[in-house]
Motif scaffolding. Sequence first.
Motif, short mmCIF file in Angstrom:
data_model
loop_
_atom_site.label_atom_id
_atom_site.label_comp_id
_atom_site.label_asym_id
_atom_site.label_seq_id
_atom_site.Cartn_x
_atom_site.Cartn_y
_atom_site.Cartn_z
N ASP A 101 42.84 48.62 28.53
CA ASP A 101 43.10 50.21 29.42
C ASP A 101 42.29 49.74 30.88
OD1 ASP A 101 44.17 51.45 27.55
OD2 ASP A 101 42.55 52.36 26.62
N LEU A 102 41.22 48.90 30.46
CA LEU A 102 40.36 48.64 31.87
C LEU A 102 41.53 47.63 32.86
CD1 LEU A 102 37.73 48.20 33.58
CD2 LEU A 102 37.35 46.10 32.21
N ALA A 103 42.02 46.70 32.08
CA ALA A 103 42.82 45.90 33.17
C ALA A 103 44.08 46.78 33.55
CB ALA A 103 43.55 44.86 32.14
N HIS A 104 44.59 47.64 32.79
CA HIS A 104 45.53 48.53 33.12
C HIS A 104 45.28 49.23 34.50
CE1 HIS A 104 48.76 51.77 33.09
NE2 HIS A 104 49.55 50.66 32.99
N GLU A 105 44.07 49.93 34.37
CA GLU A 105 43.45 50.68 35.44
C GLU A 105 43.36 49.76 36.77
OE1 GLU A 105 39.14 53.20 36.14
OE2 GLU A 105 39.55 52.24 34.52
N ALA A 136 48.58 43.69 30.77
CA ALA A 136 48.08 44.96 30.91
C ALA A 136 47.90 45.29 32.62
CB ALA A 136 47.12 45.48 30.33
N VAL A 137 47.20 44.21 33.28
CA VAL A 137 46.95 44.49 34.78
C VAL A 137 48.30 44.32 35.69
CG1 VAL A 137 46.39 41.94 35.34
CG2 VAL A 137 45.19 43.83 36.56
N ALA A 138 49.11 43.48 35.03
CA ALA A 138 50.43 43.32 35.74
C ALA A 138 51.16 44.73 35.55
CB ALA A 138 51.27 41.97 35.32
N ASP A 139 51.14 45.02 34.45
CA ASP A 139 52.32 46.34 34.08
C ASP A 139 51.44 47.35 35.03
OD1 ASP A 139 54.03 45.07 32.49
OD2 ASP A 139 52.80 45.81 30.60
N GLY A 140 50.07 47.46 34.72
CA GLY A 140 49.56 48.70 35.78
C GLY A 140 49.88 48.48 37.06
N ALA A 141 49.63 47.22 37.77
CA ALA A 141 49.94 47.08 39.21
C ALA A 141 51.44 47.59 39.46
CB ALA A 141 49.97 45.43 39.54
N ARG A 142 52.33 47.13 38.81
CA ARG A 142 53.77 47.76 38.91
C ARG A 142 53.65 48.98 39.11
NH1 ARG A 142 54.99 42.57 36.63
NH2 ARG A 142 54.77 43.23 34.47
N SER A 166 32.16 45.58 33.48
CA SER A 166 32.16 46.78 32.76
C SER A 166 31.42 46.59 31.35
CB SER A 166 33.82 46.77 32.36
OG SER A 166 33.95 48.07 31.58
N GLY A 167 30.78 47.56 31.16
CA GLY A 167 29.98 47.89 30.04
C GLY A 167 28.73 46.68 29.92
N GLY A 168 28.38 45.91 30.99
CA GLY A 168 27.34 44.96 30.82
C GLY A 168 28.03 43.70 30.02
N ASP A 223 32.75 49.30 37.83
CA ASP A 223 33.70 50.05 37.23
C ASP A 223 34.93 49.75 38.49
OD1 ASP A 223 33.65 52.11 39.68
OD2 ASP A 223 31.86 52.42 38.68
N VAL A 224 36.18 50.18 38.22
CA VAL A 224 37.46 49.64 38.91
C VAL A 224 37.27 50.18 40.44
CG1 VAL A 224 39.67 50.16 39.27
CG2 VAL A 224 38.83 49.33 36.93
N ASP A 225 36.77 51.52 40.68
CA ASP A 225 36.65 51.99 42.02
C ASP A 225 35.74 51.36 42.87
OD1 ASP A 225 38.82 54.22 41.67
OD2 ASP A 225 37.33 55.52 40.95
N LYS A 226 34.54 51.13 42.20
CA LYS A 226 33.60 50.26 42.99
C LYS A 226 34.18 48.85 43.39
CE LYS A 226 29.24 49.73 44.82
NZ LYS A 226 29.03 50.34 46.03
N ALA A 227 34.72 48.18 42.47
CA ALA A 227 35.35 47.02 42.55
C ALA A 227 36.25 47.06 43.72
CB ALA A 227 36.00 46.58 41.16
N MET A 228 37.13 47.86 43.72
CA MET A 228 38.04 47.82 44.92
C MET A 228 37.58 48.04 46.03
SD MET A 228 40.83 46.69 43.72
CE MET A 228 41.90 47.01 45.20
N ASP A 229 36.59 49.05 46.16
CA ASP A 229 35.90 49.39 47.46
C ASP A 229 35.04 48.20 47.85
OD1 ASP A 229 36.65 52.21 47.01
OD2 ASP A 229 34.76 52.91 46.38
N LEU A 230 34.35 47.51 47.16
CA LEU A 230 33.62 46.33 47.44
C LEU A 230 34.62 45.08 48.09
CD1 LEU A 230 31.04 45.92 44.99
CD2 LEU A 230 30.56 46.43 47.32
N ILE A 231 35.77 44.97 47.36
CA ILE A 231 36.72 43.95 47.49
C ILE A 231 37.43 44.30 49.11
CG2 ILE A 231 39.23 43.13 47.34
CD1 ILE A 231 37.19 41.70 45.78
N GLU A 232 37.63 45.69 49.16
CA GLU A 232 38.29 46.11 50.55
C GLU A 232 37.49 46.07 51.82
OE1 GLU A 232 41.88 49.01 49.22
OE2 GLU A 232 39.85 49.95 49.32
N ALA A 233 36.13 46.25 51.49
CA ALA A 233 34.92 46.04 52.45
C ALA A 233 34.77 44.78 52.93
CB ALA A 233 33.46 46.87 52.02
N SER A 234 34.63 43.78 51.94
CA SER A 234 34.61 42.43 52.28
C SER A 234 35.69 41.74 52.99
CB SER A 234 34.37 41.73 50.87
OG SER A 234 33.28 42.29 50.23
N LEU A 235 36.87 42.33 52.71
CA LEU A 235 38.06 41.88 53.48
C LEU A 235 38.13 42.38 54.96
CD1 LEU A 235 40.78 42.45 50.84
CD2 LEU A 235 40.12 40.15 51.61
#
Length: 187
Positions: A20-24, A48-54, A135-137, A168-180
Amino acid sequence: MARIGVFCASSQRLDQHWLDLAHELGVEIGRRGHELVSGGGCVGMMGAVADGARAGGARTFGVIPQSLVDLEVADTKSDELVVTDGMASRKLLMIERADAFITLPGGLGTLDELFEVWTTAMLDLHRKPILLLDSGGFYGGLLEWLGGLSREEFVRPSAMTLLLMAQDVDKAMDLIEASLVDAARGQ
């Protein structure tokens, strides 16, 4: 739009919450208008990550060695699937094609990919953001060990600053986008 490389487990015996984490993450990559660069597998967290991305509208680019294609685990739904002659060339192509990297929970292969991309960044062979989604330490023990290596000066403290962290996913994406954005500005 950025190409986000994701390293993660391909095991088919994982607890559902890891899938579920990967899909998210995949859905969020697509929702935010990015492309997924994956290991080209259709099983475990990788599938799961590929299916989620699509599902989120992302284009998917997979890289898989022939030996795994032979095991019938290739993500044939990928928008583009490149078959390599081995694991090393797979890893190099993923590093070349991605603009940033997120590492989800995984085993030896995932750690190999993380350390390769992190080492090459430390050697200034690229300046692409690298994030560990803890995730979850999940990576707590590894991070404690790496901190000890840094304190003993086996690992430069500057190397530790290259690794972004999120739980978590939202924070991960926020950090990646800010770094880019920072990288595009030359910071």
